[in-house]
Design an enzyme around this catalytic site. Structure first.
Site, PDB file in Angstrom:
ATOM      1  N   VAL A  25       0.862  -1.173   0.000  1.00 54.11           N
ATOM      2  CA  VAL A  25       0.000   0.000   0.000  1.00 54.11           C
ATOM      3  C   VAL A  25       0.900   1.225   0.000  1.00 54.11           C
ATOM      4  O   VAL A  25       1.929   1.258   0.688  1.00 54.11           O
ATOM      5  CB  VAL A  25      -0.916   0.030   1.239  1.00 54.11           C
ATOM      6  CG1 VAL A  25      -1.857   1.235   1.180  1.00 54.11           C
ATOM      7  CG2 VAL A  25      -1.703  -1.253   1.369  1.00 54.11           C
ATOM      8  N   CYS A  26       0.522   2.228  -0.785  1.00 51.93           N
ATOM      9  CA  CYS A  26       1.208   3.510  -0.761  1.00 51.93           C
ATOM     10  C   CYS A  26       2.698   3.335  -1.076  1.00 51.93           C
ATOM     11  O   CYS A  26       3.066   2.620  -2.012  1.00 51.93           O
ATOM     12  CB  CYS A  26       0.968   4.158   0.611  1.00 51.93           C
ATOM     13  SG  CYS A  26       1.358   5.907   0.734  1.00 51.93           S
ATOM     14  N   THR A  27       3.571   3.936  -0.291  1.00 50.92           N
ATOM     15  CA  THR A  27       5.005   3.863  -0.569  1.00 50.92           C
ATOM     16  C   THR A  27       5.608   2.513  -0.191  1.00 50.92           C
ATOM     17  O   THR A  27       6.803   2.301  -0.388  1.00 50.92           O
ATOM     18  CB  THR A  27       5.757   4.976   0.178  1.00 50.92           C
ATOM     19  OG1 THR A  27       5.545   4.818   1.591  1.00 50.92           O
ATOM     20  CG2 THR A  27       5.261   6.347  -0.251  1.00 50.92           C
TER      21      THR A  27
END
Length: 206
Positions: A99-101
């Protein structure tokens, strides 16, 4: 199915909790929370989570979920043990996700060729040889990546659909009453607002 949620200092709590709430809603899912040690792990905004296992304890797992961090540049410089564990456990998984970075950690481990991430980290993904996608959820073989923060819920719902079927995914989505409105994306907001956000994220990520 066993799902291992990765914990590390300065992770973003919603990146973890969003997919957890979705996946843990499926009765056959058994969650684990793995970190370098069994010491409590503090998120970038102060939430403290207790690991149930160390990385050394988890030699194989069905699904791995790697959250991102608002301080991803700092995390990347301190992630050697986590990256090595990801490389070791990846061949055993049915799905490896982020998720995300968190996708920059998968890229650092050499596990993904096309991925999405938080808009502020696109360059960090690209310099690691990954084709950067702007979709909210991207499947690259058995690697599944979600864009920034709240996209972890979308990623997990897509994963539930792929693994357990559309009806199960629909039931989970309605069960958690997830119906995001209105939809907005970084690429759709006024340029002056986008630039201000980018400057703020570039500063805070270190």
């Amino acid at each position: 199915m066993e799902v291992t949620f990765v914990l590390y200092p300065n992770m973003t709590s919603l990146d973890l909790i969003g997919p957890f709430e979705v996946l843990a809603s499926v009765p056959v899912v058994t969650p684990k929370f793995a970190a370098a040690t069994l010491d409590p792990v503090r998120s970038d905004n102060g939430l403290v989570v207790q690991p149930t296992h160390t990385f050394a304890d988890v030699e194989s797992t069905g699904i791995v979920v790697v959250p991102g961090s608002g301080r991803w540049k700092k995390v990347l410089t301190e992630s050697g043990e986590l990256v090595e564990w990801l490389r070791a456990v990846h061949p055993t998984t049915k799905w490896t996700t982020s998720v995300c970075t968190g996708s920059t950690l998968l890229a650092e481990a050499g596990l993904v060729s096309r991925a999405t991430t938080h808009w502020a980290a696109r360059e960090d993904l690209e310099v690691r040889g990954v084709e950067v996608a702007r979709e909210r959820v991207v499947f690259d073989g058995k690697v599944v990546t979600g864009a920034g923060v709240s996209a972890g819920i979308d990623m997990a719902l897509r994963l539930v659909e792929a693994e357990f079927g559309e009806e199960v995914a629909q039931a989970v989505q309605v069960g958690i009453e997830y119906d995001p409105q209105p939809p907005r994306a970084f690429d759709s907001i006024p340029p002056e607002i986008a630039q201000g956000l980018k400057t703020a994220f570039d500063t805070s990520s270190r």
